[in-house]
Design an enzyme around this catalytic site. Structure first.
Site, PDB file in Angstrom:
ATOM      1  N   GLY A  46      32.847 -35.578 -62.581  1.00  0.00           N
ATOM      2  CA  GLY A  46      31.761 -34.610 -62.489  1.00  0.00           C
ATOM      3  C   GLY A  46      30.697 -35.057 -61.509  1.00  0.00           C
ATOM      4  O   GLY A  46      30.141 -34.253 -60.759  1.00  0.00           O
ATOM      5  N   TRP A  86      32.049 -34.501 -58.091  1.00  0.00           N
ATOM      6  CA  TRP A  86      31.997 -33.075 -57.769  1.00  0.00           C
ATOM      7  C   TRP A  86      30.648 -32.717 -57.146  1.00  0.00           C
ATOM      8  O   TRP A  86      30.570 -31.892 -56.227  1.00  0.00           O
ATOM      9  CB  TRP A  86      32.220 -32.254 -59.039  1.00  0.00           C
ATOM     10  CG  TRP A  86      32.102 -30.762 -58.856  1.00  0.00           C
ATOM     11  CD1 TRP A  86      33.082 -29.905 -58.478  1.00  0.00           C
ATOM     12  CD2 TRP A  86      30.926 -29.954 -59.064  1.00  0.00           C
ATOM     13  NE1 TRP A  86      32.595 -28.616 -58.433  1.00  0.00           N
ATOM     14  CE2 TRP A  86      31.285 -28.618 -58.771  1.00  0.00           C
ATOM     15  CE3 TRP A  86      29.611 -30.235 -59.446  1.00  0.00           C
ATOM     16  CZ2 TRP A  86      30.373 -27.566 -58.885  1.00  0.00           C
ATOM     17  CZ3 TRP A  86      28.699 -29.189 -59.545  1.00  0.00           C
ATOM     18  CH2 TRP A  86      29.087 -27.873 -59.278  1.00  0.00           C
ATOM     19  N   HIS A  87      29.588 -33.355 -57.631  1.00  0.00           N
ATOM     20  CA  HIS A  87      28.258 -33.036 -57.121  1.00  0.00           C
ATOM     21  C   HIS A  87      28.034 -33.543 -55.702  1.00  0.00           C
ATOM     22  O   HIS A  87      27.248 -32.949 -54.959  1.00  0.00           O
ATOM     23  CB  HIS A  87      27.177 -33.618 -58.043  1.00  0.00           C
ATOM     24  CG  HIS A  87      26.937 -32.803 -59.263  1.00  0.00           C
ATOM     25  ND1 HIS A  87      27.664 -32.969 -60.422  1.00  0.00           N
ATOM     26  CD2 HIS A  87      26.059 -31.793 -59.517  1.00  0.00           C
ATOM     27  CE1 HIS A  87      27.225 -32.109 -61.344  1.00  0.00           C
ATOM     28  NE2 HIS A  87      26.272 -31.385 -60.815  1.00  0.00           N
ATOM     29  N   GLY A  88      28.672 -34.620 -55.323  1.00  0.00           N
ATOM     30  CA  GLY A  88      28.443 -35.123 -53.978  1.00  0.00           C
ATOM     31  C   GLY A  88      29.322 -36.305 -53.637  1.00  0.00           C
ATOM     32  O   GLY A  88      29.702 -37.087 -54.513  1.00  0.00           O
ATOM     33  N   PHE A 136      26.377 -28.236 -53.033  1.00  0.00           N
ATOM     34  CA  PHE A 136      27.496 -28.646 -53.865  1.00  0.00           C
ATOM     35  C   PHE A 136      28.589 -27.589 -53.872  1.00  0.00           C
ATOM     36  O   PHE A 136      29.628 -27.821 -54.431  1.00  0.00           O
ATOM     37  CB  PHE A 136      27.030 -28.923 -55.296  1.00  0.00           C
ATOM     38  CG  PHE A 136      25.889 -29.911 -55.353  1.00  0.00           C
ATOM     39  CD1 PHE A 136      25.930 -31.075 -54.620  1.00  0.00           C
ATOM     40  CD2 PHE A 136      24.776 -29.650 -56.112  1.00  0.00           C
ATOM     41  CE1 PHE A 136      24.881 -31.971 -54.649  1.00  0.00           C
ATOM     42  CE2 PHE A 136      23.725 -30.552 -56.173  1.00  0.00           C
ATOM     43  CZ  PHE A 136      23.786 -31.721 -55.441  1.00  0.00           C
TER      44      PHE A 136
END
Length: 501
Positions: free
Chosen positions: A343, A346-348, A501
């Site tokens: 997770g 996924w954000h960066g 994102f």
């Protein structure tokens, strides 16, 4: 004053309506409000013409995405086409091995797109650190806005079909409508196919007075959060602190972190409120995406209140797929940690996002462990007495703020400098000067947190008041909000944080 020649006027209009990387089309911009007003007029006329309405919304949605990412709107069409046909083949296939291959192909195509655009340079950087600078050359890759959102949304569709929870759509246009629907396209919420698809072909489209009033309330509160609170404290305080932390004392750096915690909440929940409100105005219902997350007394409760559509997606399609809590405690804790690590990624594509995910994964695992050994302990802290719940809220909030520090800083060096100032150069005596020098910022931060912590029943009462107000009053409220935004806004529209994102 002489008017502009017609060809100059048309040229300027063409520039305004064309793709500009520095000026994406966002809900809080005057251009969007103008275009949306025109869009509504035609949309209302098509409320009973189902196919024409669907095609009209698709075209507007693709234009909306074009204004955000240019030619990459074709990537959205490709994703819709790919998963539409894969889903149909998956549904027709009976052999388990072939079904697994089809769903694996869908996941590979979606993650392949996401990986190329988002993580290529991250992997090149890791390779260069392992094998020496210059081992691989960085690439100039444009990151299409919101690709993480529509990729996750598309994957959930094929996975649900693989699990036989839904059936595939018969029309490609319907799937493109679902994937490209502009209110949630570039920054969520991540809308599940099972919730959205039954709404596509309802005829006629119905928007009740209660739906319209709720939409007005959500759009106005979202606009206030984003364009008044988030943008103002970001430009006038938070960005300055994070850009040069050594120029500020520890008390200012800590206030900057508190400010960013409010900024990111108001930015993202404000966008979600507007997205849900705009969809509701078009006759579509989206699930709630935020529920006063800083009221959480445990880290588990925080993730049930923050970015609900993402946290539930990670739970249903990643955590449960890894085994969830079905394979013993140790495996459960490992699954939580891995889910949040992914997770974070996924954000960066940066180490700090991975560490942010590791922090939350570890905290979730520890809280799960705590609930296993303490009789009566609940995930949301429901068993806590008032004083212990207050303490839990304070601890959880500061844990989340520590995570936001890694989330916002440009590098881990920035994290180190901010922590150094807080722990070794705090200088609390500067607090009065801070309040005097940044009066507007401090007032807005105080207002933002006060509104966040008001009881849910007060928020519900305010919503009912707007919903029951005559249309003329709702128009006046909208005009007053637009005036307020104009008074505090900067010269440039600030993009939503989660666009990246």
């Amino acid at each position: 004053m002489n008017s502009l020649p017609l060809h100059d006027l048309m040229a300027r209009l063409g520039e305004l309506l064309s793709y500009d990387a520095s000026s994406p089309l966002i809900f809080s911009s005057g251009l969007f409000l103008f275009l949306f007003a025109g869009f509504l007029l035609v949309y209302g006329a098509l409320r009973r013409a189902t196919t024409a309405r669907i095609l009209y919304v698709i075209l507007f949605s693709l234009y909306f995405y074009y204004k955000s990412s240019g030619i990459y709107f074709l990537l959205l069409i490709f994703a819709a086409t790919s998963d539409y046909w894969i889903a149909r083949a998956l549904h027709r296939t009976r052999r388990p091995a072939l079904r697994r291959l089809w769903v694996a192909l869908s996941v590979a195509v979606n993650l392949g797109m996401l990986g190329y655009f988002k993580y290529t340079n991250f992997l090149i950087d890791i390779s260069n650190q392992l094998f020496g600078e210059g081992f691989l050359q960085f690439r100039n890759i444009f990151l299409p806005v919101g690709i993480s959102f529509f990729v996750f949304q598309s994957m959930s569709y094929t996975i649900d079909i693989y699990r036989r929870q839904i059936e595939p759509l018969r029309r490609w246009a319907d799937y493109l409508f679902y994937l490209s629907f502009f209110p949630q396209l570039v920054a969520g919420p991540i809308v599940r196919a099972r919730d959205f698809i039954p709404q596509i072909r309802r005829n006629p489209v119905t928007v009740t007075r209660e739906m319209f009033g709720t939409a007005v309330f959500l759009i106005l509160t979202g606009l206030f959060k984003k364009a008044v609170i988030s943008d103002y404290i970001s430009l006038n305080f938070v960005d300055r602190i994070f850009d040069e932390p050594l120029l500020y004392s520890g008390v200012e750096c800590l206030t900057g972190i508190y400010g960013y915690a409010l900024q990111i909440y108001c930015d993202f929940s404000g966008y979600s409120d507007m997205a849900i409100g705009i969809a509701l105005m078009l006759g579509f219902r989206f699930p709630k995406n935020f529920d006063a997350p800083y009221k959480s007394a445990t880290i588990t409760e925080f993730w049930r209140r923050w970015h609900i559509s993402l946290s539930s997606w990670l739970r249903d399609y990643l955590y449960i797929s890894l085994g969830g809590n079905r394979r013993g405690r140790v495996r459960t804790y490992a699954n939580l940690l891995l889910t949040m690590l992914l997770g974070g990624l996924w954000h960066g594509a940066a180490v700090r996002f991975v560490l942010w995910g590791a922090l939350h994964g570890t905290a979730l695992a520890l809280h799960k462990m705590w609930m296993a050994v303490v009789p009566g302990a609940k995930a949301d802290g429901a068993q806590m007495r008032p004083w212990s719940r207050a303490a839990g809220i304070i601890v959880t909030f500061h844990l989340v703020c520590f995570g936001w520090l890694m989330f916002r800083a440009e590098s881990m060096r920035g994290v180190e400098l901010m922590l150094h100032q807080i722990f070794f150069n705090f200088n609390a005596a500067l607090a009065p000067q801070l309040a005097a020098g940044y009066t507007g910022v401090v007032i807005l931060i105080a207002i933002g947190y006060a509104l966040h912590f008001v009881p849910a029943r007060a928020d519900a009462a305010a919503q009912r008041l707007v919903v029951r107000s005559p249309l003329a009053v709702q128009v006046l409220l909208a005009a007053a909000m637009i005036w307020l935004v104009m008074q505090v806004k900067s010269s440039d529209i600030q993009p939503f944080i989660y666009f990246q994102f």
